[in-house]
Enzyme design. Structure first.
Site, mmCIF file in Angstrom:
data_model
loop_
_atom_site.group_PDB
_atom_site.id
_atom_site.type_symbol
_atom_site.label_atom_id
_atom_site.label_comp_id
_atom_site.label_asym_id
_atom_site.label_seq_id
_atom_site.Cartn_x
_atom_site.Cartn_y
_atom_site.Cartn_z
ATOM 1 C CB SER A 150 -0.839 -0.019 1.284
ATOM 2 O OG SER A 150 -1.421 1.241 1.533
ATOM 3 C CE1 TYR A 152 -4.396 -2.265 4.997
ATOM 4 C CE2 TYR A 152 -3.242 -0.205 4.610
ATOM 5 C CZ TYR A 152 -3.944 -1.290 4.125
ATOM 6 O OH TYR A 152 -4.178 -1.415 2.776
HETATM 7 P P1 NAD Z 1 -11.724 -6.370 -0.242
HETATM 8 O O1 NAD Z 1 -12.339 -6.274 1.108
HETATM 9 O O2 NAD Z 1 -12.513 -5.955 -1.441
HETATM 10 O O3 NAD Z 1 -11.211 -7.863 -0.502
HETATM 11 C C1 NAD Z 1 -10.429 -8.563 0.441
HETATM 12 C C2 NAD Z 1 -10.622 -10.061 0.242
HETATM 13 O O4 NAD Z 1 -9.774 -10.721 1.179
HETATM 14 C C3 NAD Z 1 -12.062 -10.538 0.517
HETATM 15 O O5 NAD Z 1 -12.494 -11.391 -0.527
HETATM 16 C C4 NAD Z 1 -11.938 -11.297 1.844
HETATM 17 O O6 NAD Z 1 -12.850 -12.394 1.952
HETATM 18 C C5 NAD Z 1 -10.499 -11.789 1.753
HETATM 19 N N1 NAD Z 1 -9.944 -12.106 3.073
HETATM 20 C C6 NAD Z 1 -10.027 -11.383 4.221
HETATM 21 N N2 NAD Z 1 -9.417 -12.024 5.222
HETATM 22 C C7 NAD Z 1 -8.923 -13.167 4.699
HETATM 23 C C8 NAD Z 1 -8.192 -14.264 5.242
HETATM 24 N N3 NAD Z 1 -7.855 -14.312 6.537
HETATM 25 N N4 NAD Z 1 -7.840 -15.274 4.407
HETATM 26 C C9 NAD Z 1 -8.183 -15.244 3.089
HETATM 27 N N5 NAD Z 1 -8.894 -14.260 2.536
HETATM 28 C C10 NAD Z 1 -9.254 -13.234 3.337
HETATM 29 O O7 NAD Z 1 -10.347 -5.532 -0.124
HETATM 30 P P2 NAD Z 1 -9.386 -4.884 -1.230
HETATM 31 O O8 NAD Z 1 -9.520 -3.422 -1.131
HETATM 32 O O9 NAD Z 1 -9.520 -5.553 -2.535
HETATM 33 O O10 NAD Z 1 -7.962 -5.226 -0.570
HETATM 34 C C11 NAD Z 1 -7.097 -6.229 -1.074
HETATM 35 C C12 NAD Z 1 -5.680 -5.914 -0.635
HETATM 36 O O11 NAD Z 1 -5.294 -4.652 -1.185
HETATM 37 C C13 NAD Z 1 -5.487 -5.793 0.878
HETATM 38 O O12 NAD Z 1 -4.259 -6.386 1.237
HETATM 39 C C14 NAD Z 1 -5.438 -4.309 1.108
HETATM 40 O O13 NAD Z 1 -4.725 -3.960 2.254
HETATM 41 C C15 NAD Z 1 -4.741 -3.862 -0.154
HETATM 42 N N6 NAD Z 1 -4.927 -2.448 -0.473
HETATM 43 C C16 NAD Z 1 -6.166 -1.941 -0.682
HETATM 44 C C17 NAD Z 1 -6.311 -0.612 -0.997
HETATM 45 C C18 NAD Z 1 -7.646 0.002 -1.215
HETATM 46 O O14 NAD Z 1 -7.713 1.236 -1.251
HETATM 47 N N7 NAD Z 1 -8.720 -0.758 -1.421
HETATM 48 C C19 NAD Z 1 -5.176 0.217 -1.082
HETATM 49 C C20 NAD Z 1 -3.916 -0.335 -0.861
HETATM 50 C C21 NAD Z 1 -3.806 -1.679 -0.562
#
Ligand code: NAD
Length: 261
Positions: free
Chosen positions: A143, A156
């Site tokens: 991130s 985080y």
């Molecule tokens: P999201 O909530 O849309 O999807 C996350 C997925 O992870 C879900 O399908 C959930 O079921 C799964 N999950 C959660 N805990 C789990 C576990 N213990 N084991 C297996 N699966 C699990 O979130 P997103 O925004 O797509 O985030 C995905 C990644 O991207 C994360 O690591 C997040 O930190 C990172 N990220 C997101 C953003 C953002 O702005 N959305 C920015 C930077 C980084």
């Protein structure tokens, strides 16, 4: 030849948001994708959508914090497709709170998902990559918070910084097997993870939801724009398809200039 040329790509957290889009883009570019997620029903639905679009996908139930489930899930992928060439360690959640209000349970939960999950999936996939000696790519979903800090996000930010260290060690240990390790660092992307944070941050900071978006989330971007799931998925495609160890141990920030390295 398609860009991924039948590479087997295991993506954690692939039933939603960024991970789902990465799985779709990988499949559309010739990858065979393993949709590994805590939520098996949603993973099955994503795999079915990819197959309906002409791709090749397998859903596996995997809580990335559970050693047994990671071992079994990776074994299932290898039994089905014969190998894993690409790991995208993407599963993640967000819990926002002031440090003084964080419970130890929430702190541990955050580090378990982001760091234990990255370690366990790396260990199991790397064993397969090393045994086959045909190279591979490991991609961590970092991130901007791998480089920057924000209020209310102590575990985080800690975990996302930690992924840079893990990627650098994997880059060194796995180079002799042609396995690369890199971190993608997105800015804010409008997925369920972020939609949930907007009202939570508004409440914690005592400002409107519009101000959270404008003055907190997108404040330091060059153009006030959200990063998209496609922006992140295309970066993940580039890293998965990259052929040599020239690009390893790095982090690529995809954030509309929020953070410039
Ligand atoms: P999201 O909530 O849309 O999807 C996350 C997925 O992870 C879900 O399908 C959930 O079921 C799964 N999950 C959660 N805990 C789990 C576990 N213990 N084991 C297996 N699966 C699990 O979130 P997103 O925004 O797509 O985030 C995905 C990644 O991207 C994360 O690591 C997040 O930190 C990172 N990220 C997101 C953003 C953002 O702005 N959305 C920015 C930077 C980084």
């Amino acid at each position: 030849m398609s860009r991924l040329d039948n590479k087997v790509c295991l993506v954690t957290g692939a039933a939603s948001g960024i991970g789902k889009r990465i799985a779709e883009v990988y499949a559309a570019n010739g990858g065979k994708v393993v949709i590994a997620d805590l939520k098996l029903d949603a993973a099955e639905a994503t795999a079915a959508e990819i197959r309906a679009a002409g791709g090749d996908a397998l859903a596996v139930a995997m809580d990335v914090t559970d050693e047994r489930q990671v071992i079994d899930g990776v074994a299932k992928a290898v039994a089905h497709y014969g190998r894993v060439d690409v790991l995208v360690s993407n599963a993640g959640i967000q819990i926002v709170n002031r440090i003084t209000d964080f419970s130890l349970a929430d702190w541990k939960k955050m580090l378990a998902i982001h760091l234990d999950g990255a370690f366990l999936t790396t260990r199991e996939c790397l064993k397969d990559m090393q045994a086959r000696k045909q190279g591979g790519a490991i991609i961590y979903m970092g991130s901007v918070h791998s480089h920057e800090a924000s209020k209310l996000k102590a575990p985080y930010v800690t975990a996302k910084h930690g992924l840079l260290g893990l990627a650098r060690v994997v880059a060194k240990e796995a180079a002799e097997y042609g396995v690369r390790a890199n971190v993608i660092c997105p800015g804010f992307v409008r997925t369920p993870l972020v939609e949930k944070q907007i009202p939570e941050q508004a409440k914690e900071l005592g400002i409107s939801e519009q101000d959270v978006v404008r003055n907190v989330m997108l404040k330091d971007t060059v153009d006030g724009e959200f990063t998209t799931v496609d922006d992140v998925a295309n970066t993940a495609l580039f890293l998965a398809a990259f052929e040599t160890n020239a690009l390893t141990g790095q982090s690529l920030v995809v954030s509309h200039g929020w953070y410039m390295q």
